[in-house]
Design a protein around this motif. Sequence first.
Motif, PDB file in Angstrom:
ATOM      1  N   LEU A 606     -30.365  42.023   1.986  1.00 52.19           N
ATOM      2  CA  LEU A 606     -31.203  41.728   3.133  1.00 52.19           C
ATOM      3  C   LEU A 606     -32.658  41.507   2.753  1.00 52.19           C
ATOM      4  O   LEU A 606     -33.339  40.673   3.367  1.00 52.19           O
ATOM      5  CB  LEU A 606     -31.102  42.888   4.152  1.00 52.19           C
ATOM      6  N   PHE A 607     -33.166  42.204   1.745  1.00 52.40           N
ATOM      7  CA  PHE A 607     -34.585  42.110   1.378  1.00 52.40           C
ATOM      8  C   PHE A 607     -34.714  41.847  -0.130  1.00 52.40           C
ATOM      9  O   PHE A 607     -33.829  42.179  -0.919  1.00 52.40           O
ATOM     10  CB  PHE A 607     -35.334  43.398   1.726  1.00 52.40           C
ATOM     11  N   SER A 608     -35.873  41.274  -0.472  1.00 54.83           N
ATOM     12  CA  SER A 608     -36.219  41.035  -1.877  1.00 54.83           C
ATOM     13  C   SER A 608     -37.728  41.248  -2.043  1.00 54.83           C
ATOM     14  O   SER A 608     -38.496  41.106  -1.084  1.00 54.83           O
ATOM     15  CB  SER A 608     -35.830  39.620  -2.324  1.00 54.83           C
ATOM     16  N   VAL A 609     -38.118  41.575  -3.299  1.00 55.26           N
ATOM     17  CA  VAL A 609     -39.538  41.802  -3.645  1.00 55.26           C
ATOM     18  C   VAL A 609     -39.927  40.786  -4.713  1.00 55.26           C
ATOM     19  O   VAL A 609     -39.235  40.645  -5.730  1.00 55.26           O
ATOM     20  CB  VAL A 609     -39.776  43.233  -4.154  1.00 55.26           C
ATOM     21  N   ALA A 610     -41.026  40.083  -4.446  1.00 55.67           N
ATOM     22  CA  ALA A 610     -41.547  39.143  -5.457  1.00 55.67           C
ATOM     23  C   ALA A 610     -42.022  39.936  -6.676  1.00 55.67           C
ATOM     24  O   ALA A 610     -42.851  40.847  -6.516  1.00 55.67           O
ATOM     25  CB  ALA A 610     -42.684  38.309  -4.879  1.00 55.67           C
TER      26      ALA A 610
END
Length: 844
Positions: A606-610
């Motif tokens: 659902l989420f990702s971090v650059a």
Amino acid sequence: LFLLLAGPPAPCPAGGQLRYAVPEELEHGAFVANLGEDLGLDVSTLSARRFRIVSRAGARQHLEVNLENGILFVNERIDREEVCEAGGTCLLHLQLLVESPLELYRIEVEVLDINDHAPTFPWQEYVLEVAESAVLGARFPLESAQDPDMGTNSVHTYRLSPNGFFSLEVQTRSDASKFAELVLERALDREQQRTHRVLLTALDGGVPERSGTAHILVTVLDANDNVPAFDQPSYGVSLPEDAPAGTLVIQLNATDLDEGPNGEIEYSFSGHAPLRVRELFHIEPRSGQVLLKGPLDYERASLHELYVQAKDRGPSAVAVHCRVLVHLLDVNDNAPEVTLTSVSTPVLEDAPPGTVIAVISVLDRDSGDNGRVSCEVSPNVPFELRSSFRNYYTLVTTQALDREVVPEYNISITARDMGSPALLTRSTLTVPVSDVNDNAPRFLQPSYSVYVMENNAPGASICSVSALDPDCQQNAYLSYSIADGHIHGMPVGTYVSINSDTGHMYALRSLDYEQIRSFQIQVQAQDAGFPPLSANVTVHIFVLDQNDNAPVIVSPMPHNGSMATELVPRSARPGYLVGTVSAVDADAGLNSRLSYQLLQATDFTLFSVAPDTGELRTLRSFLEQDATRQRLVVQVRDGGQPALSATVSLLLSVVETMPQTLSDFSEFSLPPEASSSSPLTLYLLVSLGSISFTFLLAILILTAIRCRGEHRSCQGDGCSPPRCDCCPGSRPSPDGLKTSNLTAQPPTGTTAATCLDVPGGGPPGYCYKVCLGPESAQSDFMFLKPCSLPRNNEKHPGKQSQLDQHLHVSKQIKQPNMDWLPPSMQRPSLKRYQIRHCGNRGSG
């Protein structure tokens, strides 16, 4: 004795030098002269100036100088006959040397003869054969007496004992020596008296007079009336001194008119021929040839006098005499002798030109051109010879010396005579050059750059400096030190130290790259000369970064131990920016290069971090089965080895619609200037000061209100419904806090909270409520709550009770503190819903 009683001999100048006279055979210590007075020298400095007599090696030291009073005295007994074999004036040539400054004096001491020898005859008894036919007045030469003394102390006269037949006549030779002849005064008669005995006495002219005797036996022979006769009474011949043994010196010729044995002549040395002559020459008895027997030496004796007699073989033979003078010719057979009379070594390298290094004497025992000597030194050396006296030279410097270029000179001194072929002598003089502190130390590098890893161990060596000094001994002994100075306000000696002997430098403290990145110090190298010389060098010390600081997350910041929260609309599309995680690292370079990754998540899809920016975005749209609360753990890792990291926990709430409130960290990205730790610290200090001031102001206000008794106590555990000017049905009070709605006073002995509505101080649609405990000094917090209330409190009693219960619980939760951030960063993101939404969004 007469000379001793007459007192010390007075010096007399002879050719620019002093001359003294002293009798021979004086005892040790006998006074000769007062040189200190005669030469005008200070007696007290003679010992310090090394006043001495210079003599050739191996020569006997007959005279010596007393350094305490400058008196020249007899060191050992002087035998004039031994010192001066050739006779004549006997002189001792002395060279006197005194240093500091160097001076040379020459004196002559004449050894005076005393009558210490009596005349002696070669034999104690002579046999003289005289023919009875000898005529009256016939002369018969007698053997001469020898006396080694000279002048009046030598043989002066002869005497003959009284007799009736003979008288004595004393004759003088060309060299002033005396000899006696027996003169027949009365005719002999062999038949009457065959022999006659007389006593011959030789007397010298000394005082007291000395004498020697010899017995003469005169035998009367039958007549042999002709005696041999030489061609001439005296002969002269010249002979080179290097003539080999067996060389014919002269052929003598004597004739006798007799015949037979009376006419046969035999040649021999006369009885008084010196022993030295008998050792050097030989006479053939029958032929009369004089041959060379031993080696000649012109320097020892240039003239030899031979007394030869000729006698026939007949009875009553009478000997006749002649003299042969052998003149020696000088041959250049003696090389010059070089003597270093005085050597002043070592010589200082800063000695001025003309400094005397040594006094050199040159002697050649040959004569004429063979004895004239020239002296020179080897080329390409800063020295030269200067002639002070005949055959005396001083070696002086011609230019400044430099020990660092040439520490020692080997000077070849060549003495060459004028003979043909010329003979030469070489002597080497070693002159060491003494060091002077004329060179300052010199570092091997113009400057030093040192790289030190931070967090170094105190006392560890960080580098080494080295300097060279071309001088020697103590002038080259170097000590190292650090010049005074300050580094960030602290003395440099608190940072580094240096070993004064080796130049090794040590760090006295652990360095921190984040506090100090580079500094420079001045290192001094100083020698031990006098005066000391020194040199400085700059040492640049660079602190290398070490990955010793973990990343620090600056957004979002957890408050009071709770996780940061954020609202995410369910309608968010893929790529929706939820917020940004920001962190800083105090290290530099790769150690401060940060990367972000999602470590834990309720749903990784659902989420990702650059990884570079820390932006938290959605990967897909929300589904119905997705949880409304998503817990994420974001890790921030630096690029160091080993890598250090930090994590932050986030709580995301999925809502249908988004409130118009600011997020805790959605736009909390550090500006470029916030990466530095110094502005951030300043903002923290300002924020803490503002919070403290606000808290103190609130305490003062609450204390004033309580003292006036304008509050109402809350009953039980709840507070009365709050009132605020912004809520419907509430009337604003012009006095602000004075018209606040306070709860009722609790009973004595019970724990109660005092709640205060503070209107007009917060954002639109909100009011502040202050809840106080029994003691106003222990007041807790001020909360921001929604100000809209139900329109009809009577119709919704349950909601009113829930609201009161929520207000009671809310005093246990603190407002997030964002005041430490810079003004440009005080934009909320990922908010925790500690503040209850109370309707009327439009007013917010």
